[in-house]
Design a protein around this motif. Structure first.
Motif, PDB file in Angstrom:
ATOM      1  N   PHE A 192     -10.046  -2.030  -8.938  1.00  0.00           N
ATOM      2  CA  PHE A 192     -10.497  -0.795  -8.116  1.00  0.00           C
ATOM      3  C   PHE A 192     -10.501  -1.266  -6.709  1.00  0.00           C
ATOM      4  CE2 PHE A 192     -12.161   1.455 -12.139  1.00  0.00           C
ATOM      5  CZ  PHE A 192     -10.923   2.013 -12.319  1.00  0.00           C
ATOM      6  N   SER A 193     -11.424  -2.302  -6.553  1.00  0.00           N
ATOM      7  CA  SER A 193     -11.553  -2.575  -5.165  1.00  0.00           C
ATOM      8  C   SER A 193     -10.671  -3.339  -4.383  1.00  0.00           C
ATOM      9  CB  SER A 193     -12.996  -3.792  -5.230  1.00  0.00           C
ATOM     10  OG  SER A 193     -12.825  -4.980  -5.624  1.00  0.00           O
ATOM     11  N   GLU A 226     -16.023   5.031   0.541  1.00  0.00           N
ATOM     12  CA  GLU A 226     -17.446   5.486   1.401  1.00  0.00           C
ATOM     13  C   GLU A 226     -18.289   4.503   1.168  1.00  0.00           C
ATOM     14  OE1 GLU A 226     -18.134   9.271   1.319  1.00  0.00           O
ATOM     15  OE2 GLU A 226     -16.237   9.902   1.093  1.00  0.00           O
ATOM     16  N   ASN A 227     -18.234   3.197   0.614  1.00  0.00           N
ATOM     17  CA  ASN A 227     -19.105   2.106   0.957  1.00  0.00           C
ATOM     18  C   ASN A 227     -20.285   2.352  -0.094  1.00  0.00           C
ATOM     19  OD1 ASN A 227     -17.579   0.511   2.751  1.00  0.00           O
ATOM     20  ND2 ASN A 227     -18.218   1.676   4.422  1.00  0.00           N
ATOM     21  N   GLN A 243     -11.431   8.507  -8.058  1.00  0.00           N
ATOM     22  CA  GLN A 243     -12.894   8.472  -7.953  1.00  0.00           C
ATOM     23  C   GLN A 243     -13.313   7.213  -7.694  1.00  0.00           C
ATOM     24  OE1 GLN A 243     -15.017  11.348  -7.798  1.00  0.00           O
ATOM     25  NE2 GLN A 243     -13.056  12.174  -7.473  1.00  0.00           N
ATOM     26  N   SER A 244     -12.706   6.121  -8.072  1.00  0.00           N
ATOM     27  CA  SER A 244     -13.174   4.690  -8.015  1.00  0.00           C
ATOM     28  C   SER A 244     -12.991   4.199  -6.634  1.00  0.00           C
ATOM     29  CB  SER A 244     -12.536   3.708  -8.887  1.00  0.00           C
ATOM     30  OG  SER A 244     -12.941   3.979 -10.133  1.00  0.00           O
ATOM     31  N   ARG A 245     -11.636   4.727  -6.279  1.00  0.00           N
ATOM     32  CA  ARG A 245     -11.375   4.338  -4.825  1.00  0.00           C
ATOM     33  C   ARG A 245     -12.321   4.991  -3.716  1.00  0.00           C
ATOM     34  NH1 ARG A 245      -7.671  -0.170  -4.109  1.00  0.00           N
ATOM     35  NH2 ARG A 245      -5.727   0.632  -5.550  1.00  0.00           N
ATOM     36  N   ARG A 285     -21.719  12.099 -10.150  1.00  0.00           N
ATOM     37  CA  ARG A 285     -20.724  12.905 -10.646  1.00  0.00           C
ATOM     38  C   ARG A 285     -19.495  11.971 -10.760  1.00  0.00           C
ATOM     39  NH1 ARG A 285     -22.775  17.237  -7.994  1.00  0.00           N
ATOM     40  NH2 ARG A 285     -21.375  17.147  -6.229  1.00  0.00           N
ATOM     41  N   SER A 286     -19.173  11.245  -9.917  1.00  0.00           N
ATOM     42  CA  SER A 286     -17.985  10.503  -9.658  1.00  0.00           C
ATOM     43  C   SER A 286     -18.019   9.234 -10.752  1.00  0.00           C
ATOM     44  CB  SER A 286     -17.633   9.493  -8.327  1.00  0.00           C
ATOM     45  OG  SER A 286     -17.563  10.398  -7.352  1.00  0.00           O
ATOM     46  N   ILE A 287     -19.330   8.573 -10.876  1.00  0.00           N
ATOM     47  CA  ILE A 287     -19.701   7.703 -11.964  1.00  0.00           C
ATOM     48  C   ILE A 287     -19.292   8.211 -13.287  1.00  0.00           C
ATOM     49  CG2 ILE A 287     -21.143   6.302 -13.136  1.00  0.00           C
ATOM     50  CD1 ILE A 287     -22.434   5.852 -10.328  1.00  0.00           C
ATOM     51  N   GLN A 288     -19.669   9.580 -13.499  1.00  0.00           N
ATOM     52  CA  GLN A 288     -19.399  10.282 -14.946  1.00  0.00           C
ATOM     53  C   GLN A 288     -18.072  10.701 -15.092  1.00  0.00           C
ATOM     54  OE1 GLN A 288     -22.382  13.642 -14.371  1.00  0.00           O
ATOM     55  NE2 GLN A 288     -23.481  12.751 -16.159  1.00  0.00           N
ATOM     56  N   SER A 289     -17.384  10.789 -14.059  1.00  0.00           N
ATOM     57  CA  SER A 289     -16.025  10.986 -14.097  1.00  0.00           C
ATOM     58  C   SER A 289     -15.036   9.787 -14.511  1.00  0.00           C
ATOM     59  CB  SER A 289     -15.382  11.690 -12.957  1.00  0.00           C
ATOM     60  OG  SER A 289     -15.761  12.927 -12.627  1.00  0.00           O
TER      61      SER A 289
END
Length: 97
Positions: A25-26, A63-64, A56-58, A8-12
């Motif tokens: 982002f990293s 969360e590794n 969401q990327s962060r 879901r995060s990837i979709q967002s």
């Protein structure tokens, strides 16, 4: 973060956005507000959309789950070829480190 939450995060975020700005982002030294502003200027996102993508990327990095996200993207059959190629490149780059 379980696999459903990751998906879901990837979709967002959007697969293309995640791989295109993966390094930004990293980078923990980059402030969230600076990333949000950059996404608004470069990609034309509304502030709420840019804020969602950054948060969401962060979260994925916190969360590794970044490599898991890249693997999901690399296995996707519904994204552009450049996104797949960059995801695979990033996976290889991380594995070498």
């Amino acid at each position: 973060m379980n696999d459903d939450q990751l998906y879901r995060s990837i979709q967002s975020i959007g697969m293309g956005c995640f791989v295109k700005y993966f390094e930004a982002f990293s980078d923990r030294e980059k402030r969230d507000d600076d990333l949000i502003e950059a996404l608004m200027k470069i990609e034309g996102y509304e502030e709420s959309g840019a804020r969602t993508r950054v948060s969401q990327s962060r979260r994925i990095f916190r969360e590794n789950r970044a490599v898991d996200a890249l693997n999901k993207i690399a296995e996707s059959e519904r994204t552009e070829s450049w996104v797949l190629a960059k995801a695979k490149y990033l996976i290889e780059k991380i594995q070498v480190q």
